[in-house]
Design an enzyme around this catalytic site. Structure first.
Site, PDB file in Angstrom:
ATOM      1  N   HIS A  23      -9.274 -19.348  16.501  1.00 31.88           N
ATOM      2  CA  HIS A  23      -9.461 -20.874  16.665  1.00 31.88           C
ATOM      3  C   HIS A  23      -8.669 -21.288  17.809  1.00 31.88           C
ATOM      4  O   HIS A  23      -7.852 -20.638  18.519  1.00 31.88           O
ATOM      5  CB  HIS A  23      -8.918 -21.131  15.311  1.00 31.88           C
ATOM      6  CG  HIS A  23      -7.555 -21.080  14.847  1.00 31.88           C
ATOM      7  ND1 HIS A  23      -6.432 -21.294  15.487  1.00 31.88           N
ATOM      8  CD2 HIS A  23      -7.181 -20.215  13.748  1.00 31.88           C
ATOM      9  CE1 HIS A  23      -5.384 -21.208  14.863  1.00 31.88           C
ATOM     10  NE2 HIS A  23      -5.878 -20.447  13.851  1.00 31.88           N
ATOM     11  N   HIS A  26      -5.071 -20.005  18.578  1.00 31.30           N
ATOM     12  CA  HIS A  26      -4.884 -18.864  19.373  1.00 31.30           C
ATOM     13  C   HIS A  26      -5.602 -18.883  20.732  1.00 31.30           C
ATOM     14  O   HIS A  26      -4.811 -18.496  21.658  1.00 31.30           O
ATOM     15  CB  HIS A  26      -6.067 -17.834  18.866  1.00 31.30           C
ATOM     16  CG  HIS A  26      -5.876 -17.668  17.382  1.00 31.30           C
ATOM     17  ND1 HIS A  26      -6.556 -17.725  16.456  1.00 31.30           N
ATOM     18  CD2 HIS A  26      -4.692 -17.273  16.519  1.00 31.30           C
ATOM     19  CE1 HIS A  26      -6.447 -17.666  15.296  1.00 31.30           C
ATOM     20  NE2 HIS A  26      -5.109 -17.033  15.262  1.00 31.30           N
ATOM     21  N   CYS A 131       4.288 -10.827   1.339  1.00 29.18           N
ATOM     22  CA  CYS A 131       3.119 -11.879   1.531  1.00 29.18           C
ATOM     23  C   CYS A 131       2.269 -11.187   2.592  1.00 29.18           C
ATOM     24  O   CYS A 131       2.456 -11.023   3.791  1.00 29.18           O
ATOM     25  CB  CYS A 131       3.537 -12.966   2.065  1.00 29.18           C
ATOM     26  SG  CYS A 131       2.323 -14.118   2.939  1.00 29.18           S
ATOM     27  N   CYS A 134       1.212 -13.193   5.809  1.00 27.34           N
ATOM     28  CA  CYS A 134       2.265 -13.021   6.839  1.00 27.34           C
ATOM     29  C   CYS A 134       2.639 -11.422   7.352  1.00 27.34           C
ATOM     30  O   CYS A 134       3.120 -11.447   8.196  1.00 27.34           O
ATOM     31  CB  CYS A 134       3.728 -13.664   6.408  1.00 27.34           C
ATOM     32  SG  CYS A 134       3.599 -15.349   5.995  1.00 27.34           S
ATOM     33  N   CYS A 148       3.997 -18.732  -0.962  1.00 25.31           N
ATOM     34  CA  CYS A 148       4.108 -18.844   0.645  1.00 25.31           C
ATOM     35  C   CYS A 148       3.526 -20.204   1.052  1.00 25.31           C
ATOM     36  O   CYS A 148       2.404 -20.334   0.881  1.00 25.31           O
ATOM     37  CB  CYS A 148       3.284 -17.683   1.450  1.00 25.31           C
ATOM     38  SG  CYS A 148       3.112 -17.893   3.119  1.00 25.31           S
ATOM     39  N   HIS A 151       0.483 -19.676   3.786  1.00 25.46           N
ATOM     40  CA  HIS A 151      -0.689 -19.264   3.227  1.00 25.46           C
ATOM     41  C   HIS A 151      -1.397 -19.646   1.733  1.00 25.46           C
ATOM     42  O   HIS A 151      -2.361 -19.407   1.239  1.00 25.46           O
ATOM     43  CB  HIS A 151      -0.854 -17.642   3.307  1.00 25.46           C
ATOM     44  CG  HIS A 151      -0.771 -17.014   4.838  1.00 25.46           C
ATOM     45  ND1 HIS A 151       0.742 -16.451   5.223  1.00 25.46           N
ATOM     46  CD2 HIS A 151      -1.605 -16.764   5.656  1.00 25.46           C
ATOM     47  CE1 HIS A 151       0.472 -16.555   6.448  1.00 25.46           C
ATOM     48  NE2 HIS A 151      -1.055 -16.444   6.836  1.00 25.46           N
ATOM     49  N   LYS A 299      -1.132 -26.856   9.264  1.00 26.46           N
ATOM     50  CA  LYS A 299      -1.146 -25.869  10.368  1.00 26.46           C
ATOM     51  C   LYS A 299      -2.789 -25.569  10.275  1.00 26.46           C
ATOM     52  O   LYS A 299      -3.063 -25.045   9.102  1.00 26.46           O
ATOM     53  CB  LYS A 299      -0.124 -24.676  10.220  1.00 26.46           C
ATOM     54  CG  LYS A 299      -0.584 -23.769  11.017  1.00 26.46           C
ATOM     55  CD  LYS A 299       0.096 -22.328  10.587  1.00 26.46           C
ATOM     56  CE  LYS A 299      -0.122 -21.128  11.887  1.00 26.46           C
ATOM     57  NZ  LYS A 299       0.024 -20.040  11.262  1.00 26.46           N
ATOM     58  N   LYS A 302      -6.586 -19.578   9.609  1.00 27.39           N
ATOM     59  CA  LYS A 302      -7.733 -18.965   9.090  1.00 27.39           C
ATOM     60  C   LYS A 302      -7.917 -18.958   7.602  1.00 27.39           C
ATOM     61  O   LYS A 302      -9.030 -19.036   6.702  1.00 27.39           O
ATOM     62  CB  LYS A 302      -8.249 -17.702   9.761  1.00 27.39           C
ATOM     63  CG  LYS A 302      -7.170 -16.901  10.108  1.00 27.39           C
ATOM     64  CD  LYS A 302      -7.433 -15.806  10.943  1.00 27.39           C
ATOM     65  CE  LYS A 302      -6.413 -14.985  11.473  1.00 27.39           C
ATOM     66  NZ  LYS A 302      -6.342 -14.298  12.996  1.00 27.39           N
TER      67      LYS A 302
HETATM   68  N1  MSP Z   1      -0.347 -10.153  14.859  1.00 27.81           N
HETATM   69  C1  MSP Z   1       0.618 -11.192  14.787  1.00 27.81           C
HETATM   70  C2  MSP Z   1       1.420 -11.108  15.889  1.00 27.81           C
HETATM   71  C3  MSP Z   1       1.910  -9.783  16.525  1.00 27.81           C
HETATM   72  S1  MSP Z   1       2.718 -10.013  18.129  1.00 27.81           S
HETATM   73  C4  MSP Z   1       3.505  -8.528  18.154  1.00 27.81           C
HETATM   74  C5  MSP Z   1       0.198 -12.508  14.393  1.00 27.81           C
HETATM   75  N2  MSP Z   1      -1.233 -12.865  14.772  1.00 27.81           N
HETATM   76  S2  MSP Z   1      -1.802 -14.160  14.309  1.00 27.81           S
HETATM   77  O1  MSP Z   1      -3.366 -13.847  14.629  1.00 27.81           O
HETATM   78  O2  MSP Z   1      -1.785 -14.460  12.872  1.00 27.81           O
HETATM   79  O3  MSP Z   1      -1.279 -15.077  15.258  1.00 27.81           O
HETATM   80  C6  MSP Z   1      -1.174 -15.276  16.404  1.00 27.81           C
HETATM   81  C7  MSP Z   1      -0.595 -16.228  17.200  1.00 27.81           C
HETATM   82  O4  MSP Z   1      -1.352 -17.395  17.071  1.00 27.81           O
HETATM   83  C8  MSP Z   1       0.871 -16.744  16.676  1.00 27.81           C
HETATM   84  O5  MSP Z   1       1.665 -16.899  17.681  1.00 27.81           O
HETATM   85  C9  MSP Z   1       0.758 -17.896  15.816  1.00 27.81           C
HETATM   86  O6  MSP Z   1       1.746 -18.749  15.913  1.00 27.81           O
HETATM   87  C10 MSP Z   1      -0.633 -18.507  16.608  1.00 27.81           C
HETATM   88  N3  MSP Z   1      -1.298 -19.505  15.968  1.00 27.81           N
HETATM   89  C11 MSP Z   1      -1.846 -19.251  14.637  1.00 27.81           C
HETATM   90  N4  MSP Z   1      -2.258 -20.339  14.374  1.00 27.81           N
HETATM   91  C12 MSP Z   1      -1.879 -21.623  15.246  1.00 27.81           C
HETATM   92  C13 MSP Z   1      -2.312 -22.918  15.144  1.00 27.81           C
HETATM   93  N5  MSP Z   1      -2.631 -23.431  14.344  1.00 27.81           N
HETATM   94  N6  MSP Z   1      -1.599 -23.595  16.254  1.00 27.81           N
HETATM   95  C14 MSP Z   1      -1.037 -22.850  17.412  1.00 27.81           C
HETATM   96  N7  MSP Z   1      -0.797 -21.696  17.242  1.00 27.81           N
HETATM   97  C15 MSP Z   1      -1.160 -20.906  16.196  1.00 27.81           C
HETATM   98  O7  MSP Z   1       0.805 -13.295  13.925  1.00 27.81           O
END
Ligand code: MSP
Length: 477
Positions: A23, A26, A131, A134, A148, A151, A299, A302
């Protein structure tokens, strides 16, 4: 300059879980890293930009089951979706790491053994809450109404024999490192949160799971799988050669900056440096935590199902505009920003169509009547450098748009279309100034909107504009 003489710059994104498609949250992290990577390449540095997918997670196993697809096939398909999305946004990552790769697995084993030999891994019993959203052990204090807060799910109660990492042994070394390295945690506002976590709450952590399906087996006990975060963090090493290309690894490590979301800062500013200390490796220079995209204050995620996909934005506005709009939406790269289509469209119209688009078409059109444009020195350092270095990306864009409005104002006030008729000398002077300004704008835009910057340069040379802003009218729904 030979490649070896260049200063290096190593930048990483977090690696992403593949239990759903990307999304814009990311995309946001990765656009920011791409901007820094491109910017540092323009400065002549030897840049390594790493991103990838975090595949040994229980979340991915559940997603594959839900889809009724065999796990490895699911991971391959989803990782490919992430890579394609990232390509569609014009990312210039040097490598895309997957944690199910053989060489990552070898690197994790090597790292685990180093920590084990240091005497920092022991067997114990874990009893507590976990969780799955997380992928983290949580305390009651982390929950809101028993759930949590991120989530909105109840954590699982777990009791099992695990391997533990002596994290608390590193409390003092971590604190002195953080206190000495003033730039390590950014923005600065996050430092206190980490210091207080390390001082008051940090305990040894379980780094293996008895019941996990996915994961890399513990080298000293194949019945257990390595905890997904312990495994995932090591991607920052395995992606640049740790365990398979020592020379490359030595060249790029330590990382110049790990860019992460604010939710995963503890892993990066406490667990990760402690793991590295234990394995006898240098620590990263900076961890930069950015804010979240929210929808109605929540936030975007997904698990909450309130996501906007990068493809939707690209389809509506084009790649460069998508890159611009996502970075420019917030006031500050470190803060949260609420996403609305109305705000995106408003910004598109104001900044791109009317601001930049209008400037480019006016200057290029007027320049048809002036002398030849002489290109200035390539990629000059500018006020913008410091801002990009400090990851003040929205601020850097505001600065560039300051130059855009200033130039538009010069056109309005000097009225070159009148000068061309009655003061040719003044006309040439004004046009020289305007083309130089536009070139400076284009140069500054190169890391942010590479195709647009290129088109502006070409338009200035050829006196033909191919910039679409200003011609697209987006209807505000
Ligand atoms: N797999 C772990 C990271 C491991 S790094 C060694 C993870 N993955 S994640 O897919 O859940 O999230 C990846 C990144 O996307 C995180 O930095 C998270 O903060 C960011 N974001 C997820 N949702 C977000 C928003 N809504 N807005 C901005 N960034 C966000 O965590």
């Amino acid at each position: 300059m030979k490649n070896n003489d260049k200063p290096k710059f190593y930048i990483t994104t977090p690696i992403y879980y593949v239990n759903a498609k990307p999304h814009i949250g990311h995309a946001y992290t990765t656009i920011a890293c791409d901007v820094l990577a491109r910017y540092n390449r323009l400065l002549g540095k030897d840049v390594f930009f790493l991103t990838g997918t975090d595949e040994n997670s229980q979340k991915n196993v559940q997603a594959a089951e839900k889809e009724g697809v065999e796990l490895q096939m699911y991971l391959n398909q989803m990782s490919a979706v992430w890579q394609e999305t990232f390509d569609s946004l014009g990312f210039t990552n040097n490598y895309f790491i997957r944690t199910t790769e053989e060489r990552h697995k070898k690197a994790v084993e090597k790292f685990f053994n180093a920590v084990y030999e240091r005497g920092d891994i022991y067997k114990g019993e874990y009893e507590g809450l976990y969780c799955e959203g997380c992928e983290a052990f949580v305390g009651r204090g982390d929950l809101v109404g028993g759930e949590c807060p991120i989530h909105k799910t109840k954590p699982k109660s777990i009791k099992e024999q695990n391997f533990f990492f002596s994290l608390s042994k590193y409390r003092e070394p971590l604190l002195s490192f953080i206190k000495e390295s003033k730039d390590f945690i950014q923005p600065k506002s996050r430092r206190n949160e980490i210091i207080s976590y390390i001082e008051k709450f940090m305990t040894d952590i379980s780094i293996s799971r008895e019941s996990a399906v996915a994961g890399i087996p513990v080298p000293v006990d194949q019945s257990q799988k390595i905890y997904v975060w312990f495994d995932a963090l090591i991607n920052y090493l395995s992606g640049i050669g740790y365990g398979w290309d020592d020379e490359m690894f030595k060249k790029y490590w330590p990382a110049d900056v790990h860019v992460v979301g604010k939710d995963i800062i503890k892993f990066h500013c406490a667990l990760w440096p402690a793991m590295l200390m234990s394995a006898g490796l240098a620590l990263p220079k900076r961890v930069f935590a950015h804010g979240f995209f929210t929808i109605n204050g929540e936030k975007m995620s997904k698990s909450l199902g309130n996501v906007v996909s990068p493809a939707e934005i690209v389809e509506k506005f084009g790649v460069d505009a998508a890159r611009y709009l996502l970075l420019a939406l917030g006031d500050n790269f470190g803060e949260d920003m609420d996403f609305t289509w109305a705000r995106m469209i408003e910004k598109y119209n104001a900044d791109l169509a009317n601001g930049l688009g209008n400037l480019v078409s006016r200057v290029v059109k007027l320049s048809e009547k002036s002398g030849k444009f002489v290109s200035q020195e390539f990629f000059q350092k500018d006020e913008i450098s410091g801002m990009v270095d400090r990851m003040e990306l929205s601020k850097a864009l505001k600065y560039i748009w300051g130059l855009v409005s200033e130039s538009n104002k010069i056109i309005d006030e000097s009225k070159p279309w009148e000068l061309v008729k009655n003061d040719k000398m003044k006309f040439e002077e004004v046009m020289n100034d305007l083309t130089a300004r536009l070139q400076k704008i284009a140069e500054n835009l190169m890391p942010f909107m590479p195709e647009t910057a290129e088109k502006i340069m070409v338009s200035l040379e050829t006196k033909k504009t191919d910039i679409l802003f200003g011609r697209i009218a987006v209807n505000l729904k």
